[in-house]
Scaffold this motif. Structure first.
Motif, mmCIF file in Angstrom:
data_model
loop_
_atom_site.group_PDB
_atom_site.id
_atom_site.type_symbol
_atom_site.label_atom_id
_atom_site.label_comp_id
_atom_site.label_asym_id
_atom_site.label_seq_id
_atom_site.Cartn_x
_atom_site.Cartn_y
_atom_site.Cartn_z
ATOM 1 N N LYS A 109 0.847 -1.186 0.000
ATOM 2 C CA LYS A 109 0.000 0.000 0.000
ATOM 3 C C LYS A 109 0.891 1.249 0.000
ATOM 4 C CE LYS A 109 -3.602 -2.616 0.617
ATOM 5 N NZ LYS A 109 -4.018 -3.298 -0.568
ATOM 6 N N GLU A 110 0.302 2.380 -0.346
ATOM 7 C CA GLU A 110 1.029 3.648 -0.352
ATOM 8 C C GLU A 110 1.612 3.905 1.034
ATOM 9 O OE1 GLU A 110 0.194 8.372 -1.276
ATOM 10 O OE2 GLU A 110 -1.349 6.890 -1.711
ATOM 11 N N GLY A 111 2.905 4.248 1.065
ATOM 12 C CA GLY A 111 3.584 4.532 2.322
ATOM 13 C C GLY A 111 4.326 3.345 2.907
ATOM 14 N N ASP A 112 4.112 2.145 2.385
ATOM 15 C CA ASP A 112 4.834 0.967 2.874
ATOM 16 C C ASP A 112 6.317 1.079 2.543
ATOM 17 O OD1 ASP A 112 2.523 -0.172 3.815
ATOM 18 O OD2 ASP A 112 2.386 -1.705 2.262
ATOM 19 N N THR A 113 7.137 0.487 3.389
ATOM 20 C CA THR A 113 8.573 0.404 3.146
ATOM 21 C C THR A 113 8.860 -0.953 2.531
ATOM 22 O OG1 THR A 113 8.975 1.784 5.072
ATOM 23 C CG2 THR A 113 10.846 0.584 4.209
ATOM 24 N N VAL A 114 9.540 -0.951 1.389
ATOM 25 C CA VAL A 114 9.826 -2.188 0.670
ATOM 26 C C VAL A 114 11.307 -2.273 0.319
ATOM 27 C CG1 VAL A 114 7.510 -2.409 -0.291
ATOM 28 C CG2 VAL A 114 9.242 -1.169 -1.568
ATOM 29 N N THR A 127 10.203 3.620 -0.395
ATOM 30 C CA THR A 127 8.834 3.911 0.017
ATOM 31 C C THR A 127 7.910 3.769 -1.177
ATOM 32 O OG1 THR A 127 9.631 5.454 1.688
ATOM 33 C CG2 THR A 127 7.324 5.631 1.061
ATOM 34 N N VAL A 128 6.806 3.043 -1.004
ATOM 35 C CA VAL A 128 5.823 2.873 -2.073
ATOM 36 C C VAL A 128 5.055 4.179 -2.239
ATOM 37 C CG1 VAL A 128 3.738 1.645 -2.780
ATOM 38 C CG2 VAL A 128 5.597 0.412 -1.673
ATOM 39 N N VAL A 129 5.047 4.685 -3.466
ATOM 40 C CA VAL A 129 4.324 5.914 -3.769
ATOM 41 C C VAL A 129 3.006 5.581 -4.453
ATOM 42 C CG1 VAL A 129 4.427 8.131 -4.948
ATOM 43 C CG2 VAL A 129 6.492 7.133 -3.994
ATOM 44 N N TYR A 130 3.040 4.712 -5.452
ATOM 45 C CA TYR A 130 1.849 4.252 -6.161
ATOM 46 C C TYR A 130 1.850 2.731 -6.136
ATOM 47 C CZ TYR A 130 1.817 9.021 -7.915
ATOM 48 O OH TYR A 130 1.819 10.385 -8.001
ATOM 49 N N PRO A 131 0.892 2.128 -5.432
ATOM 50 C CA PRO A 131 0.830 0.661 -5.389
ATOM 51 C C PRO A 131 0.540 0.074 -6.764
ATOM 52 C CG PRO A 131 -0.578 1.649 -3.706
ATOM 53 C CD PRO A 131 -0.124 2.751 -4.610
ATOM 54 N N CYS A 137 8.207 3.329 -6.589
ATOM 55 C CA CYS A 137 8.885 3.550 -5.313
ATOM 56 C C CYS A 137 9.801 4.769 -5.388
ATOM 57 C CB CYS A 137 9.733 2.334 -4.948
ATOM 58 S SG CYS A 137 8.790 0.821 -4.820
ATOM 59 N N TYR A 138 9.995 5.410 -4.229
ATOM 60 C CA TYR A 138 10.967 6.501 -4.073
ATOM 61 C C TYR A 138 11.999 6.067 -3.042
ATOM 62 C CZ TYR A 138 7.915 10.047 -6.291
ATOM 63 O OH TYR A 138 7.147 10.785 -7.160
ATOM 64 N N GLU A 183 11.507 4.748 -9.355
ATOM 65 C CA GLU A 183 11.464 3.683 -10.350
ATOM 66 C C GLU A 183 10.240 2.818 -10.072
ATOM 67 O OE1 GLU A 183 12.071 2.070 -13.590
ATOM 68 O OE2 GLU A 183 13.796 3.264 -13.004
ATOM 69 N N SER A 184 9.770 2.141 -11.097
ATOM 70 C CA SER A 184 8.671 1.190 -10.953
ATOM 71 C C SER A 184 9.225 -0.218 -11.026
ATOM 72 C CB SER A 184 7.640 1.403 -12.062
ATOM 73 O OG SER A 184 7.013 2.648 -11.907
ATOM 74 N N PHE A 185 8.721 -1.082 -10.146
ATOM 75 C CA PHE A 185 9.174 -2.470 -10.073
ATOM 76 C C PHE A 185 7.966 -3.397 -10.089
ATOM 77 C CE2 PHE A 185 12.176 0.126 -7.648
ATOM 78 C CZ PHE A 185 13.374 -0.198 -8.252
ATOM 79 N N PRO A 186 8.108 -4.581 -10.656
ATOM 80 C CA PRO A 186 7.031 -5.573 -10.531
ATOM 81 C C PRO A 186 6.856 -5.937 -9.055
ATOM 82 C CG PRO A 186 8.585 -6.231 -12.231
ATOM 83 C CD PRO A 186 9.192 -5.064 -11.511
ATOM 84 N N ALA A 187 5.616 -6.075 -8.616
ATOM 85 C CA ALA A 187 5.350 -6.383 -7.207
ATOM 86 C C ALA A 187 6.034 -7.683 -6.778
ATOM 87 C CB ALA A 187 3.845 -6.468 -6.970
ATOM 88 N N ALA A 188 6.202 -8.625 -7.691
ATOM 89 C CA ALA A 188 6.827 -9.907 -7.364
ATOM 90 C C ALA A 188 8.308 -9.760 -7.018
ATOM 91 C CB ALA A 188 6.667 -10.875 -8.523
#
Length: 88
Positions: free
Chosen positions: A32-37, A47-51, A60-61, A71-76
């Motif tokens: 979700k938005e705001g999660d740390t990944v 930090t997730v910006v757009y899920p 993520c930022y 950058e955008s990453f595949p959720a997997a």
């Protein structure tokens, strides 16, 4: 001219399955938005910006020294970064 049908044609694997809307995909997203990944292969905490939405990409930022990166990453390819002892 005579047309023939292919008797070996297989049914699509999604036949009989309800299509998922973008809203459904976003609600089912693991992050979700705001999660740390963290990338499963390692790297900085982000930090997730757009899920993930229909495309399955999570934007993520993170900071590289004093530069904000995105950058955008595949959720997997991502994992939860909250309990990561050493993210680097």
């Amino acid at each position: 001219m005579k047309f023939y049908t292919n008797p070996f044609r297989l049914k699509p694997p999604y036949q009989g399955v309800e299509p998922m809307t973008c809203a459904d995909a976003a609600a089912a997203a693991p992050f979700k938005e705001g999660d740390t990944v963290l990338l499963k292969s390692g790297g900085p905490l982000m930090t997730v910006v757009y899920p993930a939405s229909c495309g399955g990409e999570v934007q993520c930022y993170w900071f590289n020294a004093s530069t904000l990166e995105t950058e955008s990453f595949p959720a997997a390819c991502l994992m939860d970064g909250r309990n990561c002892p050493n993210p680097f």
